[in-house]
Write a protein that holds these residues in place. Structure first.
Motif, mmCIF file in Angstrom:
data_model
loop_
_atom_site.group_PDB
_atom_site.id
_atom_site.type_symbol
_atom_site.label_atom_id
_atom_site.label_comp_id
_atom_site.label_asym_id
_atom_site.label_seq_id
_atom_site.Cartn_x
_atom_site.Cartn_y
_atom_site.Cartn_z
ATOM 1 N N GLY A 173 65.507 28.049 13.971
ATOM 2 C CA GLY A 173 66.119 28.858 12.920
ATOM 3 C C GLY A 173 66.134 30.350 13.187
ATOM 4 O O GLY A 173 66.468 31.141 12.298
ATOM 5 N N TYR A 174 65.829 30.753 14.408
ATOM 6 C CA TYR A 174 65.851 32.175 14.757
ATOM 7 C C TYR A 174 67.290 32.583 15.076
ATOM 8 O O TYR A 174 67.644 32.895 16.220
ATOM 9 C CB TYR A 174 64.921 32.454 15.927
ATOM 10 N N TRP A 175 68.121 32.576 14.051
ATOM 11 C CA TRP A 175 69.553 32.765 14.237
ATOM 12 C C TRP A 175 69.904 34.179 14.688
ATOM 13 O O TRP A 175 70.849 34.378 15.462
ATOM 14 C CB TRP A 175 70.308 32.418 12.960
ATOM 15 N N GLU A 176 69.148 35.179 14.213
ATOM 16 C CA GLU A 176 69.451 36.555 14.622
ATOM 17 C C GLU A 176 69.216 36.737 16.116
ATOM 18 O O GLU A 176 70.007 37.402 16.801
ATOM 19 C CB GLU A 176 68.600 37.529 13.807
ATOM 20 N N ASP A 177 68.133 36.167 16.609
ATOM 21 C CA ASP A 177 67.876 36.230 18.050
ATOM 22 C C ASP A 177 68.966 35.494 18.820
ATOM 23 O O ASP A 177 69.418 35.953 19.874
ATOM 24 C CB ASP A 177 66.513 35.611 18.365
ATOM 25 N N ALA A 178 69.380 34.347 18.290
ATOM 26 C CA ALA A 178 70.409 33.549 18.961
ATOM 27 C C ALA A 178 71.703 34.341 19.104
ATOM 28 O O ALA A 178 72.319 34.368 20.172
ATOM 29 C CB ALA A 178 70.659 32.253 18.196
ATOM 30 N N LEU A 179 72.124 34.986 18.025
ATOM 31 C CA LEU A 179 73.350 35.784 18.086
ATOM 32 C C LEU A 179 73.198 36.958 19.039
ATOM 33 O O LEU A 179 74.150 37.327 19.742
ATOM 34 C CB LEU A 179 73.716 36.285 16.686
ATOM 35 N N ALA A 180 72.012 37.542 19.067
ATOM 36 C CA ALA A 180 71.763 38.661 19.980
ATOM 37 C C ALA A 180 71.870 38.208 21.437
ATOM 38 O O ALA A 180 72.423 38.929 22.279
ATOM 39 C CB ALA A 180 70.389 39.264 19.710
ATOM 40 N N PHE A 181 71.377 37.016 21.732
ATOM 41 C CA PHE A 181 71.472 36.496 23.096
ATOM 42 C C PHE A 181 72.922 36.210 23.482
ATOM 43 O O PHE A 181 73.343 36.502 24.605
ATOM 44 C CB PHE A 181 70.634 35.232 23.245
ATOM 45 N N VAL A 182 73.688 35.640 22.562
ATOM 46 C CA VAL A 182 75.100 35.374 22.835
ATOM 47 C C VAL A 182 75.835 36.686 23.103
ATOM 48 O O VAL A 182 76.646 36.785 24.034
ATOM 49 C CB VAL A 182 75.746 34.614 21.661
#
Length: 227
Positions: A173-182
């Motif tokens: 659920g670490y969606w902010e990190d996920a978007l940052a990686f993308v």
């Protein structure tokens, strides 16, 4: 869980190249036997043989790790110490990988990593990948993300494999990190694959950020991926 304590002594650095003119042992047992039979080798030859031993042990640690036999991998690691091999970052990375690859021994992986830092060896991107993968195997997802941020200070350049591991860490659920990686993959022109978007979508799903899922699906479609 019991953490394996691996004590490291200060070892000589900078192995010397040695021009070989005859056959040398190529397996651990052969090298060990050769060293036992030749206790008074010239320093150059001794360092050359120990360098061979180091590479043999690294290969064996990788093999043991793939089979989930982390204890056997650590035995090779300790054997290098006993023989006073000039242990490089690759030795520690192989041990970290063996602890986490199929054994879920993330604590032991960090024990090895801490010893690596105590010796002031510089982590590589392979070290980062192995440490993060060990965290993921042990369901220590936040620790994996924190480890990547810590390791960035050493100037590592993430690859698409690094990003795949990092995005796996985001799935709870670490969606902010996920978007940052993308976004980082786009900015740094790191090759993306469908798996990167799938894992980012999984992170958004776990966090209930359903509007972002559609955006990620559209972005992946622009990249030519069909999820």
């Amino acid at each position: 869980a019991v953490v394996v304590v691996i004590g490291l002594s200060e070892l000589p650095r900078g192995p010397l190249a040695f021009a070989r003119r005859h056959n040398y042992p190529v397996t651990k047992n052969e090298i060990n036997r050769y060293l036992d039979q030749n206790p008074d080798l010239p320093e150059q030859e001794l360092q050359a043989v120990l360098m061979d031993l180091r590479e043999v042990c690294k290969q064996e640690m990788v093999k043991k790790g793939k089979r989930g036999n982390w204890e056997a991998a650590i035995e090779y690691f300790q054997y290098m110490q006993e023989k006073n091999c000039d242990m490089d970052a690759g030795c520690f990375t192989a041990a970290i990988r063996a602890c986490g690859e199929r054994s879920n021994k993330w604590q032991q992986a960090f024990t090895v990593f801490n010893e690596m830092r105590a010796r002031r060896l510089r982590p590589t991107i392979e070290t980062a990948d192995a440490l993060m993968a060990a965290c993921n195997a042990g369901r220590q997802y936040k620790l994996s993300l924190d480890s990547l941020e810590y390791l960035r200070r050493f100037g590592i350049n993430p690859t698409n494999e690094t990003m795949a591991i990092a995005l796996t860490s985001c799935r709870p659920g670490y969606w902010e990190d996920a978007l940052a990686f993308v976004q980082e993959m786009t900015d740094e022109r790191i090759e993306s694959k469908p798996v990167h978007y799938i894992r980012a979508i999984q992170a958004c799903e776990a966090a209930g950020e359903f509007d972002l899922i559609e955006e990620l699906e559209e972005l992946s479609a622009e990249m030519g991926f069909s999820l």
